[in-house]
Write an enzyme that holds these catalytic residues in place. Structure first.
Site, PDB file in Angstrom:
ATOM      1  N   LEU A  33      -0.101   2.251  -6.064  1.00 12.19           N
ATOM      2  CA  LEU A  33       0.501   2.213  -7.400  1.00 12.19           C
ATOM      3  C   LEU A  33       1.817   2.972  -7.491  1.00 12.19           C
ATOM      4  O   LEU A  33       1.998   4.017  -6.857  1.00 12.19           O
ATOM      5  CB  LEU A  33      -0.486   2.792  -8.416  1.00 12.19           C
ATOM      6  CG  LEU A  33      -1.843   2.086  -8.496  1.00 12.19           C
ATOM      7  CD1 LEU A  33      -2.724   2.783  -9.532  1.00 12.19           C
ATOM      8  CD2 LEU A  33      -1.700   0.611  -8.816  1.00 12.19           C
ATOM      9  N   GLU A  35       5.413   3.366 -10.550  1.00 10.58           N
ATOM     10  CA  GLU A  35       5.751   3.351 -11.982  1.00 10.58           C
ATOM     11  C   GLU A  35       5.725   1.942 -12.577  1.00 10.58           C
ATOM     12  O   GLU A  35       5.460   1.780 -13.764  1.00 10.58           O
ATOM     13  CB  GLU A  35       7.118   3.995 -12.218  1.00 10.58           C
ATOM     14  CG  GLU A  35       7.053   5.487 -12.440  1.00 10.58           C
ATOM     15  CD  GLU A  35       6.109   5.888 -13.580  1.00 10.58           C
ATOM     16  OE1 GLU A  35       6.213   5.322 -14.683  1.00 10.58           O
ATOM     17  OE2 GLU A  35       5.254   6.763 -13.358  1.00 10.58           O
ATOM     18  N   HIS A  37       3.580  -0.508 -11.899  1.00  9.96           N
ATOM     19  CA  HIS A  37       2.184  -0.746 -12.282  1.00  9.96           C
ATOM     20  C   HIS A  37       1.816   0.087 -13.520  1.00  9.96           C
ATOM     21  O   HIS A  37       1.154  -0.391 -14.433  1.00  9.96           O
ATOM     22  CB  HIS A  37       1.242  -0.325 -11.147  1.00  9.96           C
ATOM     23  CG  HIS A  37       1.419  -1.091  -9.866  1.00  9.96           C
ATOM     24  ND1 HIS A  37       1.825  -0.483  -8.694  1.00  9.96           N
ATOM     25  CD2 HIS A  37       1.220  -2.392  -9.562  1.00  9.96           C
ATOM     26  CE1 HIS A  37       1.861  -1.377  -7.730  1.00  9.96           C
ATOM     27  NE2 HIS A  37       1.512  -2.548  -8.217  1.00  9.96           N
ATOM     28  N   ARG A 187       5.897  -2.637  -1.426  1.00 10.78           N
ATOM     29  CA  ARG A 187       6.483  -2.964  -0.113  1.00 10.78           C
ATOM     30  C   ARG A 187       7.737  -2.150   0.196  1.00 10.78           C
ATOM     31  O   ARG A 187       8.194  -2.162   1.341  1.00 10.78           O
ATOM     32  CB  ARG A 187       6.785  -4.454  -0.012  1.00 10.78           C
ATOM     33  CG  ARG A 187       5.514  -5.299   0.108  1.00 10.78           C
ATOM     34  CD  ARG A 187       5.826  -6.749   0.422  1.00 10.78           C
ATOM     35  NE  ARG A 187       4.643  -7.498   0.814  1.00 10.78           N
ATOM     36  CZ  ARG A 187       3.972  -8.360   0.031  1.00 10.78           C
ATOM     37  NH1 ARG A 187       4.383  -8.575  -1.208  1.00 10.78           N
ATOM     38  NH2 ARG A 187       2.909  -8.989   0.479  1.00 10.78           N
TER      39      ARG A 187
HETATM   40  P1  AMP Z   1       1.287  -5.997  -7.184  1.00  8.83           P
HETATM   41  O1  AMP Z   1       0.377  -4.830  -6.989  1.00  8.83           O
HETATM   42  O2  AMP Z   1       2.573  -5.887  -6.429  1.00  8.83           O
HETATM   43  O3  AMP Z   1       0.571  -7.317  -6.997  1.00  8.83           O
HETATM   44  O4  AMP Z   1       1.731  -5.956  -8.705  1.00  8.83           O
HETATM   45  C1  AMP Z   1       0.787  -5.904  -9.748  1.00  8.83           C
HETATM   46  C2  AMP Z   1       1.497  -6.128 -11.070  1.00  8.83           C
HETATM   47  O5  AMP Z   1       2.491  -5.123 -11.249  1.00  8.83           O
HETATM   48  C3  AMP Z   1       2.219  -7.479 -11.142  1.00  8.83           C
HETATM   49  O6  AMP Z   1       2.068  -8.012 -12.445  1.00  8.83           O
HETATM   50  C4  AMP Z   1       3.638  -7.106 -10.863  1.00  8.83           C
HETATM   51  O7  AMP Z   1       4.584  -7.997 -11.418  1.00  8.83           O
HETATM   52  C5  AMP Z   1       3.723  -5.752 -11.546  1.00  8.83           C
HETATM   53  N1  AMP Z   1       4.852  -4.998 -10.984  1.00  8.83           N
HETATM   54  C6  AMP Z   1       5.096  -4.737  -9.684  1.00  8.83           C
HETATM   55  N2  AMP Z   1       6.269  -4.068  -9.547  1.00  8.83           N
HETATM   56  C7  AMP Z   1       6.774  -3.927 -10.788  1.00  8.83           C
HETATM   57  C8  AMP Z   1       7.969  -3.338 -11.308  1.00  8.83           C
HETATM   58  N3  AMP Z   1       8.873  -2.769 -10.525  1.00  8.83           N
HETATM   59  N4  AMP Z   1       8.160  -3.375 -12.649  1.00  8.83           N
HETATM   60  C9  AMP Z   1       7.243  -3.954 -13.473  1.00  8.83           C
HETATM   61  N5  AMP Z   1       6.099  -4.520 -13.037  1.00  8.83           N
HETATM   62  C10 AMP Z   1       5.867  -4.521 -11.718  1.00  8.83           C
END
Ligand code: AMP
Length: 283
Positions: A33, A35, A37, A187
């Site tokens: 996680l 910011e 998330h 990532r």
């Molecule tokens: P992930 O864990 O990468 O699958 O992301 C989970 C959720 O967090 C998804 O809805 C992403 O679009 C959102 N998310 C990831 N990075 C960001 C970011 N920098 N700003 C806003 N939401 C994000």
């Protein structure tokens, strides 16, 4: 804050919450996680009684040869920051629980998923649609929170929810960026210091695109070229795509009008990053 590690216990908890008349906000994630998330959690806290976050690195949304095995995982850290942000329950199922032997059902959204990231990741969006449907069925949320960072994913989920009559409100939240403008992403931890510096060009190039459009440029080809030229100044960058698309169907635009997104996917070394900006242009 609780961490629930299996589906049947999660279902029991959800039944209890619903009996008490509590509204459920849901934030699906793959963990590690940051910011970005947590901004989704904070939004969920404002609007719903109980905030559930799933942490599940979903194997079926990775293409062969992608980073499923290496994807960063750190449940202890995630539990700490999730608790601080106000998550009530982390749902942390195992792959065997989510996809038991003989699992055979996949959800395919036929619009919005072929262009952009769908070109290089043909099975990715069906993997996402499938896991998200399963999670929605387990958690039964009123409101779900997705980030604009993954614009194509968020729009696909909206379409799926509408098409399948899921009684869920999908909220798309703004991209959270680091001090250098780099969109936060789990990532990013793969990037070397040099690649991280180079990757700051993505936000700069998108800002430049916004300025060009605001100043009246309507030729999508020129916007794309300007963004590509900026990215190409960075040694570690290799462009997968830079596109100007409408925000309804994510189809390529020649002449910019109405709400548009400038979206890109670029490798820095072996790390593939995505980013985008949306702008509305009067017709
Ligand atoms: P992930 O864990 O990468 O699958 O992301 C989970 C959720 O967090 C998804 O809805 C992403 O679009 C959102 N998310 C990831 N990075 C960001 C970011 N920098 N700003 C806003 N939401 C994000």
């Amino acid at each position: 804050m609780k961490t629930i590690e299996n589906i049947s216990r999660m279902s029991t908890f959800i039944k209890m919450m619903r009996k008490e008349g509590k509204s459920i906000g849901f934030v699906p994630t793959m963990g590690y996680l940051h910011e970005g998330h947590l901004s989704l959690v904070r939004a969920a806290k404002k609007h719903t009684d109980v905030v559930v976050m799933s942490i599940f690195v979903n194997p079926i949304q990775f293409e062969p040869g992608e980073d499923f095995k290496e994807y960063p995982r750190d449940l202890k850290h995630d539990e700490e920051v999730a608790r601080e942000a106000g998550v009530d329950v982390i749902f942390y199922p195992s792959t065997e629980d989510m996809y038991p032997n003989g699992y055979a059902t996949h959800v395919i959204v036929k619009e919005l998923t072929c262009n952009l990231c769908g070109e290089s990741r043909p099975d990715h969006f069906s993997g996402v649609a499938t896991v998200v449907t399963k999670l929605f069925n387990i958690i039964k949320p009123e409101v779900v929170y997705f980030g604009q960072k993954d614009l194509q994913q968020a729009l696909m989920i909206k379409k799926m929810v509408a098409d399948l009559n899921m009684d869920i409100y999908v909220k798309i939240m703004p991209i959270v960026r680091g001090p250098d403008g780099l969109a936060m992403s789990s990532r990013n931890m793969y990037l070397s210091d040099g690649e991280k510096n180079d990757a700051a060009i993505l936000h700069k190039s998108l800002k430049h695109a916004e300025i060009l459009i605001k100043n009246g440029e309507r030729d999508a080809g020129k916007i794309i070229k300007a963004v590509e030229d900026m990215i190409k100044t960075k040694q570690s960058a290799r462009i997968e795509y830079v596109r100007v698309v409408d925000t309804k169907k994510l189809e390529d635009m020649k002449t910019i009008s109405g709400p548009v997104a400038v979206a890109l996917a670029v490798f820095f070394g072996s790390t593939r990053l995505i980013d985008n900006t949306t702008i509305t242009v009067d017709k």
